[in-house]
Design a protein around this motif. Structure first.
Motif, short mmCIF file in Angstrom:
data_model
loop_
_atom_site.label_atom_id
_atom_site.label_comp_id
_atom_site.label_asym_id
_atom_site.label_seq_id
_atom_site.Cartn_x
_atom_site.Cartn_y
_atom_site.Cartn_z
N MET A 1 0.85 -1.16 0.00
CA MET A 1 0.00 0.00 0.00
C MET A 1 0.90 1.23 0.00
SD MET A 1 -3.10 0.96 2.65
CE MET A 1 -3.21 -0.73 3.08
N GLU A 2 0.60 2.13 -0.92
CA GLU A 2 1.39 3.35 -1.03
C GLU A 2 0.50 4.55 -0.72
OE1 GLU A 2 3.96 3.64 -4.47
OE2 GLU A 2 3.57 1.52 -4.86
N PHE A 3 1.09 5.60 -0.19
CA PHE A 3 0.37 6.82 0.16
C PHE A 3 0.87 7.97 -0.71
CE2 PHE A 3 -0.22 4.11 3.71
CZ PHE A 3 -1.40 4.49 4.32
N TYR A 4 -0.07 8.74 -1.25
CA TYR A 4 0.25 9.94 -2.03
C TYR A 4 -0.70 11.05 -1.60
CZ TYR A 4 2.70 6.77 -5.19
OH TYR A 4 3.55 5.83 -5.71
N SER A 5 -0.19 12.26 -1.57
CA SER A 5 -1.05 13.40 -1.26
C SER A 5 -1.86 13.77 -2.50
CB SER A 5 -0.20 14.59 -0.82
OG SER A 5 0.52 15.10 -1.93
N VAL A 6 -2.89 14.57 -2.29
CA VAL A 6 -3.71 15.05 -3.39
C VAL A 6 -2.83 15.82 -4.38
CG1 VAL A 6 -5.59 16.64 -4.00
CG2 VAL A 6 -5.83 15.13 -2.04
N ASP A 7 -1.90 16.63 -3.85
CA ASP A 7 -0.99 17.39 -4.73
C ASP A 7 -0.11 16.46 -5.56
OD1 ASP A 7 -1.99 19.81 -3.84
OD2 ASP A 7 -0.48 20.02 -2.26
N GLU A 8 0.39 15.38 -4.94
CA GLU A 8 1.19 14.41 -5.69
C GLU A 8 0.37 13.74 -6.78
OE1 GLU A 8 4.50 12.68 -2.63
OE2 GLU A 8 2.40 12.23 -2.16
N LEU A 9 -0.88 13.45 -6.47
CA LEU A 9 -1.76 12.84 -7.47
C LEU A 9 -1.97 13.79 -8.64
CD1 LEU A 9 -3.63 10.54 -8.40
CD2 LEU A 9 -5.45 11.61 -7.05
N ARG A 10 -2.19 15.07 -8.35
CA ARG A 10 -2.38 16.06 -9.42
C ARG A 10 -1.17 16.13 -10.34
NH1 ARG A 10 -4.31 20.03 -5.38
NH2 ARG A 10 -6.54 19.73 -5.30
N SER A 11 0.01 16.14 -9.75
CA SER A 11 1.21 16.35 -10.57
C SER A 11 1.78 15.06 -11.14
CB SER A 11 2.27 17.10 -9.77
OG SER A 11 2.62 16.39 -8.61
N ASN A 12 1.44 13.90 -10.57
CA ASN A 12 2.02 12.63 -11.02
C ASN A 12 0.97 11.57 -11.29
OD1 ASN A 12 4.74 13.56 -10.56
ND2 ASN A 12 4.35 13.28 -8.37
N ALA A 13 -0.21 11.97 -11.71
CA ALA A 13 -1.31 11.00 -11.88
C ALA A 13 -0.93 9.86 -12.80
CB ALA A 13 -2.56 11.70 -12.40
N GLU A 14 -0.31 10.17 -13.91
CA GLU A 14 0.01 9.12 -14.88
C GLU A 14 0.95 8.08 -14.29
OE1 GLU A 14 1.74 8.64 -19.41
OE2 GLU A 14 1.03 10.60 -18.73
N SER A 15 2.00 8.53 -13.61
CA SER A 15 2.95 7.56 -13.05
C SER A 15 2.34 6.78 -11.88
CB SER A 15 4.25 8.24 -12.63
OG SER A 15 4.02 9.15 -11.57
N ILE A 16 1.48 7.44 -11.12
CA ILE A 16 0.82 6.74 -10.01
C ILE A 16 -0.10 5.65 -10.57
CG2 ILE A 16 -0.89 6.99 -8.16
CD1 ILE A 16 0.40 9.74 -7.58
N LEU A 17 -0.85 5.99 -11.62
CA LEU A 17 -1.74 4.99 -12.23
C LEU A 17 -0.95 3.87 -12.88
CD1 LEU A 17 -4.51 7.25 -13.78
CD2 LEU A 17 -4.66 5.80 -11.75
N GLU A 18 0.17 4.20 -13.52
CA GLU A 18 1.00 3.16 -14.12
C GLU A 18 1.56 2.22 -13.07
OE1 GLU A 18 4.00 5.12 -16.42
OE2 GLU A 18 2.59 5.73 -17.97
N GLY A 19 1.87 2.75 -11.90
CA GLY A 19 2.43 1.94 -10.82
C GLY A 19 1.39 1.18 -10.01
N LEU A 20 0.13 1.48 -10.28
CA LEU A 20 -0.95 0.82 -9.54
C LEU A 20 -1.11 -0.59 -10.06
CD1 LEU A 20 -3.26 1.19 -7.47
CD2 LEU A 20 -4.69 1.92 -9.37
N SER A 21 -0.70 -1.55 -9.26
CA SER A 21 -0.83 -2.94 -9.69
C SER A 21 -2.21 -3.45 -9.31
CB SER A 21 0.25 -3.80 -9.05
OG SER A 21 -0.02 -4.00 -7.69
N LYS A 22 -2.57 -4.55 -9.87
CA LYS A 22 -3.89 -5.14 -9.59
C LYS A 22 -4.02 -5.65 -8.16
CE LYS A 22 -5.25 -4.53 -13.80
NZ LYS A 22 -5.59 -3.18 -14.11
#
Length: 90
Positions: A1-22
């Protein structure tokens, strides 16, 4: 489980989604507090996943009603219906 702030999600959404495993959940925080959960959905399992999430939400609502009943002594039928409706909308 990883934690990201709302600001991190805004600026890195693509990489966060790419790193989201099933099999991994991502927790989004707002002002340092858990705010939302992101989870991968296995291919072909959308309906099953949504059904499971709704079931968990309903169980959580039931637990809140039980706790409230313990504290207040009882809940009226209207209060129960409102609590169930709120849980289904959430």
């Amino acid at each position: 489980m990883e934690f990201y702030s709302v600001d991190e999600l805004r600026s890195n959404a693509e990489s966060i989604l790419e790193g989201l495993s099933k099999d991994n959940d991502v927790i989004i925080t707002n002002n340092g507090k858990p705010y939302a959960v992101m989870m991968g959905i296995p291919e072909g399992r959308f309906d099953e996943t949504i059904r499971a999430l709704r079931q968990v939400k309903a169980l959580a609502a039931l637990e809140r009603m039980r706790s409230q009943t313990s504290a207040d002594g009882f809940m009226s039928d209207d209060e129960i219906e409102k609590a169930i409706g709120a849980a289904m909308e959430a």
